[in-house]
Each structure stands twice: as structure tokens, then as C-alpha cells.
Design an enzyme around this catalytic site. Structure first.
Site, short mmCIF file in Angstrom:
data_model
loop_
_atom_site.label_atom_id
_atom_site.label_comp_id
_atom_site.label_asym_id
_atom_site.label_seq_id
_atom_site.Cartn_x
_atom_site.Cartn_y
_atom_site.Cartn_z
N GLU A 21 78.64 103.38 112.55
CA GLU A 21 79.67 104.33 112.15
C GLU A 21 79.64 104.39 110.64
OE1 GLU A 21 83.88 103.42 112.99
OE2 GLU A 21 84.03 104.71 111.24
N CYS A 45 87.89 105.96 107.32
CA CYS A 45 86.70 106.67 107.78
C CYS A 45 87.07 108.01 108.43
CB CYS A 45 85.91 105.81 108.75
SG CYS A 45 86.91 105.08 110.03
P1 NDP Z 1 78.46 98.96 102.68
O1 NDP Z 1 77.60 99.77 103.54
O2 NDP Z 1 77.93 98.51 101.38
O3 NDP Z 1 78.95 97.66 103.45
C1 NDP Z 1 79.36 97.66 104.79
C2 NDP Z 1 79.15 96.29 105.37
O4 NDP Z 1 77.75 95.99 105.37
C3 NDP Z 1 79.80 95.18 104.56
O5 NDP Z 1 80.23 94.17 105.42
C4 NDP Z 1 78.66 94.70 103.71
O6 NDP Z 1 78.83 93.40 103.25
C5 NDP Z 1 77.52 94.78 104.69
N1 NDP Z 1 76.21 94.80 104.09
C6 NDP Z 1 75.82 95.44 102.97
N2 NDP Z 1 74.52 95.23 102.77
C7 NDP Z 1 74.07 94.46 103.78
C8 NDP Z 1 72.82 93.88 104.11
N3 NDP Z 1 71.75 94.10 103.38
N4 NDP Z 1 72.74 93.11 105.22
C9 NDP Z 1 73.81 92.89 105.98
N5 NDP Z 1 75.02 93.40 105.70
C10 NDP Z 1 75.16 94.18 104.62
O7 NDP Z 1 79.74 99.76 102.51
P2 NDP Z 1 81.07 99.38 101.72
O8 NDP Z 1 81.98 98.72 102.67
O9 NDP Z 1 80.79 98.68 100.45
O10 NDP Z 1 81.55 100.83 101.40
C11 NDP Z 1 80.75 101.66 100.60
C12 NDP Z 1 80.96 103.10 100.99
O11 NDP Z 1 80.68 103.27 102.37
C13 NDP Z 1 82.37 103.58 100.86
O12 NDP Z 1 82.68 103.89 99.56
C14 NDP Z 1 82.36 104.74 101.78
O13 NDP Z 1 81.80 105.85 101.15
C15 NDP Z 1 81.47 104.29 102.91
N6 NDP Z 1 82.23 103.79 104.05
C16 NDP Z 1 82.33 104.59 105.12
C17 NDP Z 1 83.06 104.20 106.22
C18 NDP Z 1 83.12 105.08 107.38
O14 NDP Z 1 83.26 104.60 108.48
N7 NDP Z 1 83.05 106.39 107.24
C19 NDP Z 1 83.80 102.93 106.27
C20 NDP Z 1 83.62 102.15 105.07
C21 NDP Z 1 82.84 102.57 104.04
P3 NDP Z 1 79.34 93.11 101.76
O15 NDP Z 1 80.72 93.58 101.69
O16 NDP Z 1 79.18 91.65 101.65
O17 NDP Z 1 78.41 93.89 100.84
#
Ligand code: NDP
Length: 682
Positions: free
Chosen positions: A255, A294
Site C-alpha cells: 500500500e 494514506c
Molecule cells: P518509507 O517507504 O521510507 O518507509 C516505510 C517503511 O519501510 C518504514 O517502516 C521504513 O522503515 C521501512 N523501510 C524503508 N526502507 C527499507 C528497507 N530498505 N528495508 C526494509 N524496510 C524499509 O516511507 P515513510 O514512512 O518514511 O514515508 C515516506 C513517504 O511515503 C511519505 O512522505 C508519503 O509520501 C509516503 N507514504 C504513503 C503512505 C500511503 O499509504 N499512501 C503511508 C505512509 C507514507 P524506517 O522508518 O526505519 O525507514
């Protein structure tokens, strides 16, 4: 303070990447997360070997009962979570969505599983498929628990709901979980996992938590594991393409970014209730969780003639939003989750400026309470107006994950449909209209691009759960840009953690496997009438064949007078001759009433009540002079847990009923459900 992980039965932290977590409101230090660097293969094995077998041993109802107990336990401790949640920048109302919204999802799923699924360790899905002429070879789909672990990589914005809405279906499916929350708010997830562990309600190892990096965890996944991801499209796509995930065909539910739209239909004028409802909803979606949702409305699609009216009303409403320390009275919108996130949003705002004009600037002129100079990650609502949305892809592509939205005008409903679809796949879309024609046209032409859509008018507005609220019983997820995944959606979500298999064999073999009577399977009979037996004493496949009864004209006349049903096929000799049946026939409801009279044992006994009838089909007509007979067979048994107010300990017995005629042809087939007393409470 160190934020810890809970893995292999222990709270610990590692010696890897160090993240410093601060309060989003005042920048105060909360704690450090020091990532684990090794042992990820063991954590997976711990889940698979310690928790998996224990969960799979429980029936679906037993797992669902544990989820309900746990939900009650967490509800009792909710104030602890609310206190912590303020540090994420959330107001009490925002936290309600996250904390109680998550707990309500657990209650809902517990109910869905106990109502809709059998009380067994696996699911029998759909009807038996006849695969041969004589009926000796049949097929049936079943779903069994995957023998792996489900790994949930979650976003920062819903540290509680984001975890609970995913672990609940997985645990009910019998699959243990490893939760990896977004690091910036993982201290709240940690607090809830601490409570889950302390409750000792779930088998050990059912829920593990990894705060910080997941290291090489994905390298150790096997074919029986499942991954779900919520976050940015960039990270999601990277993880989905992980070589081990591809090589082992590991299910990956994603998602990601979603540019959700809300359409104000062309029939609405500023004098209509629907106009005010629209303004309120767009403003609400921009400000709840400071727009870090989201499902938030990123694109407000409005009739060109109402551009000024909508802009003015929306700006007025947004300017009334009191922003500040979420613990202070009167504050309606708190902070973003962190300064880094605010920088990301401001960068997206810069991009959105291409081809769009800022008509409300989030950095100016807002009422604020308890916010000290440069402290905290605050940002006020920012509203754009895109002049040429059909020829500008930016507002349909750039997700500013904060209190930011873009107004875009359409001229004619076809343009509104095109604009909605330019989001290239969204979680949610909403339509505000008084017109059923517009609702139908907009929904049927845009639903292909949405996971969930709602139509709001004044008839449903008061009770509506709103544009942005995913519900346990409805699909959450969307196509294309939204990730292509599907979370929630009732029993569907539970099935994502199970393997569906088609089982073929004889009816008797399938009955033994599924614990459900399959027509054509070997049955047993007893001298004791089945209505004289307690729930425990009834065996699947136990059958009663009744005496016979010849249907007479008097039966038809009596039944017609009793019911008031004098339909020509039963009473008019001439019309009946011309009819489909070419003769007078008995009422179908007479046949099933007569059948009940034949199979029921009338004396007081363990059968308490008739619960209803399922799958009723009248297969052949019954005419005057036909002789009917009934075969009643125990098809399925559903043990019910006793509630404090219940007078009896009971179970539901589903009986297969087949009414046949003198030629051994089925004339009516159906299932009846009876409530039957149990001898034992356990
Ligand atoms: P990320 O995609 O950076 O992170 C989401 C999850 O993935 C976090 O738990 C993160 O951990 C983890 N993650 C990141 N890199 C890795 C990796 N290489 N291996 C395993 N896990 C990883 O998104 P953010 O939460 O930082 O949000 C960034 C942007 O994403 C927001 O500004 C928004 O635009 C979008 N977003 C969209 C959503 C939706 O459903 N529409 C919901 C949330 C965010 P960690 O926090 O440790 O980096």
C-alpha cells in the site's frame, strides 16, 4: 531511553544504525533506537517453530476469542497509549483513529471470523463441485494456515492501527507476525507490543517487533512467509523486487502513495447541504493527522462554475483551524511527525507550484496555541489551485504527505471522470451529489481506479464514517499507484495469510477431510432420533430417513387457506394446465413445512430453536398424488461460546435436507440450522 525490539522472546537492542527520536511538538528527546544487526534468520525461525504450531492448533474461533480478549486488554490500557501518542504530534481525536480505531478493528475481525467462518483450524470455501456424472468424484476448496511468518513493514503515520489492522487477520489465520514499524514513531508501537506481551494472551512468539533496520531479514524469508508493506512507492517497489521475494514467489501486499480524489458533482450549488458537507470533508481530510493519512483527499475535483465559491468557503474553514500543542484545549491540528517529514512535505509543495497557484499558504497567518518559536514540526494547511489539471500531471503525481490539497476544476462530467483517473489508482474516492444519476455515472466510470468509494448526500452524511476511514469489513487498498494490494475487507484479509487448495476425491473422503457432509458420502444412522441428541453426540454424516407422505388435494387446499396463498398454479385447474407445470402443484412452502413435520421429533429435547434455512431450491414440482420422503443429515457443527447472559450452552447444527419423490428424484434441497444444547461448557 532505549527503544527496544522484542524478538525470540526477549526485549533487546543491537549495535547497528542509531536513530534519535524526538517529540514532534517540542523537539524534546524521547529515546534512541539502535538497530539489530544479526539474528534475523533466528527471529523468523522462532516465529515459525515456537508460535506457528501453537496458533495452528487453535481453531479459528479460539484465535478470534484471543483477539477479542486482547482488544479488551488494550482498551483498558488505552490512556497509556494516548499519553505517548501526543509526542507524535497527534491530537486526541487523531490518536482515537489510531489507537481505538486499531482496537475496534480487532473486535470487528474477531466477530467476522466467528460469524462467517467455521470453528475449525482451516476454512472450507464455497460449495462442493460435482466433477463426475455419477457424483462419485467431487472437488472442494479449502484454505490452511501458511506455515511461515508474516512480516509487516509499516509506515510511521499510524503506529497502532497500522500494526493492529494487519496482525489481527494474520493471527486469526494462524500465522505469527514480525512487525517493523516506521522508526520515527516506533516508541508508540513498542508500548503497545509491550502490553501485548504482558497480557500473555497470545501464544509466545506470535508477535515479534523489530524497531529500526530489518537488516537481512528479507534474505531469510521462505515460500511459506508473507510480506506486507505500507509506505512510499519508492521503498515498496524496491522491496517488492527483492531477489529472494521474487525467487520464492513470496506474497507481497503493498500500500503506497495514493492521490485520492473527492468530486463535487455538477448538480450541487452553494445553497445545498452537500456543498457544506464537501467543504467540511475536504478540510477535515487535510487536517486530521495533519494530513498524514494514506486516504486523505489530495485532489478536490470541482465544477468550474464553483471554483470561487469552493475556494472561498474552504479557505475560510481552513483558516479557522487552530494549530498547536495537541495537549492544549482548542487545538484542532497538531504537528507533523517530525521536521524531516515537514521538509519532505515542503519539497513536495515546491514541486506542486509548477502549474498551480497557492491560494492558502501554510506558512502564514494561522492561529496557534502553545507552539514555541521554531520548536516542533508544525505546518498549517496549504491549498493549491491548478489552472489546467487535464494537462498538468504534477498534482496527480506528487503526494505531499501533510495538510496539502489541490483544487482542480472540470467542465462537464466526462472531465471529472478523466481527472479522477489521472491519479492512476487510488485507495479512496468520494463523490458529493444529490443526483443518483451522477453518482452512478461517476462510480461506474471511476471504480476501476479505486479500492473504496463513497457517495455522500444529506441522507447518509450524519452516519457516514467519512472519506478517510478504512473499515474492517470493507476493502482497504487500491490499484496502480496505491500499491495494488488489498488489506482488510472482512474474511478476504484473513485468507491472504492462508493457502487455498482444491481438493478432489470421493464424497466420503472429502467429508472426512473437511468435517462437513458432502452429498453422496457414506452416512450413518442410529435408532435414536437425532433431535434427541445433544450437540456433542451428533456425528457428521449421521442421517435420518423419514416415513413417506402422499400429497393430496386437501393438503393444497388446507395450506392455501392457512397461508392465504391462492396462487393459480395451486388452485386454478385451467390456468395450471396452461402453466409451466401443466398441472396443479403443491406450494413449495407446503413441501418444506410437510418435510419439517416428517423429520421433527416433537418432544422436549436438546434442540432449542430453528435458526433458519440456507440454499433452498425447489428442484421438481410436487403434484397431487406424489409421495414425498425426507433425508436429514448432519452437515456441519458450529460450537458457540457461552456468553454470560446465555441460558444454555449451545452449538449450531447445520442439517442437509433432501426431499425426494416416489421416483427417487430430489424435489427440494436445502440446509436448515438449529440451535442445539451442549452437554459440556468446555
Ligand atoms: P518509507 O517507504 O521510507 O518507509 C516505510 C517503511 O519501510 C518504514 O517502516 C521504513 O522503515 C521501512 N523501510 C524503508 N526502507 C527499507 C528497507 N530498505 N528495508 C526494509 N524496510 C524499509 O516511507 P515513510 O514512512 O518514511 O514515508 C515516506 C513517504 O511515503 C511519505 O512522505 C508519503 O509520501 C509516503 N507514504 C504513503 C503512505 C500511503 O499509504 N499512501 C503511508 C505512509 C507514507 P524506517 O522508518 O526505519 O525507514
Amino acid at each position: 531511553m532505549k527503544i527496544q525490539s522484542y524478538v525470540a522472546g526477549q526485549w533487546c537492542s543491537g549495535d547497528g544504525r542509531e536513530d534519535t527520536l524526538v517529540n514532534s511538538v517540542n523537539d524534546e528527546f524521547i529515546g534512541n533506537v539502535v538497530s539489530l544487526t544479526s539474528g534475523f534468520d533466528q527471529f523468523l525461525n522462532y516465529g515459525r517453530e515456537v508460535a506457528g504450531p501453537q496458533l495452528r492448533q487453535l481453531t479459528i474461533h479460539e484465535r478470534a476469542e484471543k483477539i477479542k480478549l486482547l482488544a479488551k486488554y488494550l482498551l483498558d490500557r488505552k490512556e497509556e497509549f494516548y499519553r505517548i501518542s501526543y509526542m507524535t504530534g497527534a491530537t486526541r481525536a487523531d490518536s482515537w483513529v489510531d489507537i481505538e480505531g486499531g482496537i475496534v478493528t480487532m473486535f470487528s475481525y474477531s466477530g467476522i471470523a466467528r460469524r462467517e467462518l467455521n470453528n475449525d483450524t482451516f476454512i472450507v470455501e464455497g460449495a462442493t463441485e460435482q466433477l463426475s456424472k455419477e457424483g462419485t468424484f467431487v472437488g472442494q476448496h479449502i484454505l490452511t494456515s501458511k506455515e511461515g511468518v508474516s512480516v509487516h513493514i509499516n509506515a510511521f503515520n499510524f503506529p497502532v492501527w497500522g500494526m493492529l489492522e494487519k496482525i489481527t487477520p494474520s493471527l486469526i489465520a494462524g500465522v505469527p507476525v514480525i512487525v517493523k514499524p516506521g522508526t520515527v514513531t516506533c516508541y508508540l508501537t513498542e508500548a503497545v507490543v509491550k502490553a501485548i506481551v504482558e497480557s500473555e494472551i497470545l501464544p509466545e512468539g506470535s508477535v515479534q517487533l523489530i524497531c529500526g533496520s530489518v537488516g537481512d531479514l528479507l534474505d531469510h524469508l521462505t515460500e511459506q512467509d508473507v510480506v506486507t508493506f505500507t509506505g512510499s512507492a519508492a521503498t515498496g517497489q524496491k522491496l517488492k523486487a527483492h531477489p529472494n521475494i521474487i525467487a520464492k514467489s513470496i506474497p507481497f501486499t503493498m500500500e503506497a502513495d495514493s492521490l485520492n480524489c473527492s468530486i463535487l458533482a455538477p448538480d450541487v450549488t452553494p445553497d445545498d447541504v452537500e456543498f457544506d458537507l464537501y467543504i467540511k470533508e475536504v478540510a477535515r481530510e487535510m487536517t486530521v493527522k495533519a494530513g498524514q493519512k494514506c486516504t486523505a483527499i489530495r485532489r478536490a475535483i470541482i465544477p468550474v462554475t464553483l471554483t470561487d465559491a469552493v475556494s472561498e468557503a474552504l479557505i475560510k474553514r481552513l483558516k479557522g483551524t487552530v494549530i498547536g500543542d495537541p495537549q492544549k484545549d482548542g487545538v484542532r491540528m497538531g504537528a507533523l511527525v517530525g521536521k524531516h517529514q515537514r521538509d519532505d512535505v515542503l519539497a513536495a509543495v515546491e514541486q506542486l507550484k509548477q502549474g498551480s497557484e497557492i491560494i492558502l499558504n501554510g506558512l502564514e497567518n494561522f492561529q496557534s496555541v502553545g507552539v514555541g518559536n521554531s520548536k516542533g514540526a508544525f505546518m498549517a494547511p496549504t491549498l493549491f489551485h491548478c489552472q489546467n489539471p487535464l494537462n498538468n500531471s504534477i498534482p496527480h503525481t506528487i503526494e505531499a504527505f501533510g495538510p496539502v490539497s489541490t483544487l482542480m476544476a472540470y467542465d462537464g462530467i466526462d472531465q471529472a471522470i478523466t481527472l479522477a483517473k489521472m491519479g492512476r489508482g487510488s485507495l479512496t474516492g468520494s463523490i458529493f451529489t444529490k443526483s443518483q444519476e451522477h453518482a452512478r455515472e461517476l462510480i461506474l466510470n471511476t471504480a476501476s481506479h479505486h479500492g473504496r468509494m463513497l457517495v455522500i448526500d444529506q441522507a447518509c452524511a450524519k452516519e457516514s464514517t467519512g472519506h478517510g476511514s478504512p473499515l474492517a469489513s470493507l476493502v482497504h487498498g487500491g490499484p496502480g499507484r496505491a500499491g495494488g494490494g488489498e488489506e482488510l475487507g472482512g474474511v478476504r484479509a484473513i485468507k491472504h495469510y492462508m493457502q487455498r487448495s482444491a481438493i478432489q476425491g470421493s464424497p466420503t473422503s472429502l467429508m472426512a477431510i473437511t468435517n462437513q457432509y458432502v452429498r453422496g458420502a457414506k452416512t450413518t444412522s442410529d435408532r435414536v432420533h437425532p433431535f434427541r441428541k445433544y450437540f456433542e453426540e451428533l456425528a457428521i454424516g449421521e442421517s435420518l430417513t423419514t416415513h413417506r407422505r402422499t400429497v393430496t388435494e386437501a393438503d393444497i387446499v388446507n395450506f392455501g387457506c392457512l397461508s392465504g396463498d391462492h396462487f393459480y398454479a395451486h388452485f386454478d385447474e385451467i390456468a395450471a394446465k396452461d402453466s409451466f407445470f401443466e398441472k396443479r402443484v403443491a406450494h413449495g412452502y407446503f413441501v418444506i413445512s410437510a418435510a419439517a413435520g416428517m423429520f421433527v421429533d416433537p418432544g422436549q429435547g436438546p434442540v432449542i430453536a430453528n435458526y433458519g434455512i440456507d440454499n433452498l431450491r425447489f428442484v421438481e414440482p410436487v403434484g397431487i398424488g406424489d409421495t414425498i420422503q425426507v433425508k436429514l443429515t448432519v452437515k456441519r457443527k458450529i460450537k458457540k461460546s457461552k456468553k454470560p447472559d446465555d441460558k444454555y450452552v449451545t452449538g449450531v447444527v447445520v442439517w442437509d435436507v433432501e426431499v425426494i419423490n416416489q421416483n427417487n428424484e430430489a424435489v427440494a434441497i436445502y440446509d436448515i440450522l438449529t440451535l442445539v444444547e451442549r452437554q459440556n461448557e468446555a
